[in-house]
Scaffold this motif. Structure first.
Motif, PDB file in Angstrom:
ATOM      1  N   GLU A  52       0.881  -1.247  -0.065  1.00 41.35           N
ATOM      2  CA  GLU A  52      -0.086  -0.012  -0.061  1.00 41.35           C
ATOM      3  C   GLU A  52       0.866   1.319   0.147  1.00 41.35           C
ATOM      4  N   TYR A  53       2.236   1.335   0.267  1.00 40.86           N
ATOM      5  CA  TYR A  53       2.726   2.477   0.446  1.00 40.86           C
ATOM      6  C   TYR A  53       2.929   3.341  -0.592  1.00 40.86           C
ATOM      7  N   ASP A  56      -0.281   5.343  -0.407  1.00 46.91           N
ATOM      8  CA  ASP A  56      -0.390   6.039   0.712  1.00 46.91           C
ATOM      9  C   ASP A  56       0.366   7.075   0.650  1.00 46.91           C
ATOM     10  N   ASN A 263     -11.125   2.590   5.975  1.00 51.03           N
ATOM     11  CA  ASN A 263     -10.430   4.016   5.383  1.00 51.03           C
ATOM     12  C   ASN A 263     -11.529   4.843   4.887  1.00 51.03           C
ATOM     13  N   THR A 313      -7.000   5.762  -1.555  1.00 47.87           N
ATOM     14  CA  THR A 313      -6.979   5.079  -0.405  1.00 47.87           C
ATOM     15  C   THR A 313      -7.800   3.899   0.021  1.00 47.87           C
TER      16      THR A 313
END
Length: 338
Positions: A52-53, A56, A263, A313
């Motif tokens: 996910e970074y 993000d 989220n 997200t």
């Protein structure tokens, strides 16, 4: 965010004589359960963070655009394009060292405190220890877990956010920041309490979001189990479904639904928190409270401003959360600590 299936929430009968006579494994000690939560939760968190970074990073850059200048990015795809052009694809992984530590701490803490929450529910007499917890109680244990974890997470996210958003001076992007200099700078300007700048936003996001994370995961798992059992054609097939748990793809669906709900529901609190944490150290805006930052964003962009980066997200949370639950539950199932 303990095990993926309700079967895992049923404690084993604590009768040593019965266990020895039937060949069943004795109940794990609390220390062993804690070690599993911390170890396997850390591994699952690191896997999820690598997935996910990059998304993000884009999310934080979209959220933290200043309220006194024209928007730098038109949307997620434009942010991806500009970021890759400026720093290359690996630039999207800028500052991942601190988040990897944070992911390990966050995920292991969530599993650990969720189990503590369940034990508190059993101790209160709300539910019998020989029965799985009802779904409302599982939503509560998620909130309990998120609230405690938020205090560990805020300092890590503060460092991460300051690294992810490039600083500019006279229109020129400065060299990327590094974790240790950022930590020293925060301590020099704000002292120890400065590391909890944005704590209220993290608390709201984690308590509410983790209630949804654990709650939606178990709700989806229960619906899928019920669906499987209704479509079992023979008693043997039904018994196999109950003993083996959900198939892998259904675990992924339940985990993905959990991540998306986490989220989306409390995204505005995360937006305000990110804006607070990405202000330059020593800037007068650093003194803004959660309420003041909320008002400033509302005045600048209205309700839309609170949802900048929400789509990307929610999108990235689906595979990330699915992998976190599958890795954690798989390790618990196939590599139990005795």
């Amino acid at each position: 965010m303990h095990s993926a299936s309700q079967e895992s929430l049923k404690p084993e009968v604590p009768v040593r004589a019965a266990a020895s006579s039937t060949g069943a494994k004795p109940k794990k000690t609390a220390a062993m359960e804690s070690l599993e939560d911390i170890t396997y939760g850390s591994v699952a968190g690191v896997v999820g963070k690598y997935i996910e970074y990059p998304f993000d990073t884009v999310k934080v850059r979209l959220q933290s655009q200043p309220d006194h200048l024209p928007l730098r990015y038109k949307g997620p795809f434009d942010c991806f394009r500009q970021s890759i052009r400026a720093d290359g694809f690996l630039g999207l992984y800028r500052g991942i060292s601190a988040p990897l530590v944070g992911a390990a701490i966050e995920t292991s803490s969530l599993f650990f405190f969720e189990r503590i929450g369940r034990e508190a529910v059993y101790a209160s007499g709300f539910s019998s220890p020989d029965q799985p917890l009802p779904l409302p109680a599982l939503w509560w244990t998620g909130a309990f877990s998120g609230a405690f974890t938020s205090f560990l997470l805020t300092p890590i996210e503060l460092v991460k956010c300051k690294i992810q958003v490039p600083e500019t001076e006279a229109g020129v992007v400065k060299a990327p920041l590094r974790p240790i200099p950022v930590i020293k700078d925060i301590f020099r300007h704000q002292g120890l309490l400065g590391f909890w700048h944005g704590q209220l936003g993290t608390l709201i996001r984690e308590a509410g979001g983790c209630a949804a994370w654990f709650g939606c995961k178990e709700t989806a798992s229960k619906l899928l189990r019920d669906w499987n059992e209704r479509h079992a054609e023979t008693p043997a097939e039904l018994e196999a479904m109950r003993s083996e748990g959900l198939p892998l793809w259904q675990q992924a669906v339940a985990g993905a639904s959990a991540g998306m709900s986490y989220n989306f529901l409390f995204f505005p609190a995360d937006t305000v928190k990110s804006r607070m944490q990405t202000t330059p150290i020593g800037d007068s805006a650093q003194k803004r409270t959660f309420g003041a930052e909320t008002k400033a964003l509302w005045k600048q962009a209205g309700i839309k401003g609170f949802y900048r980066g929400c789509g990307i997200t929610v999108l990235r949370s689906a595979p990330s959360s699915a992998f976190i639950f599958m890795v954690f539950d798989g390790l618990k199932k196939y590599f139990p600590m005795q």
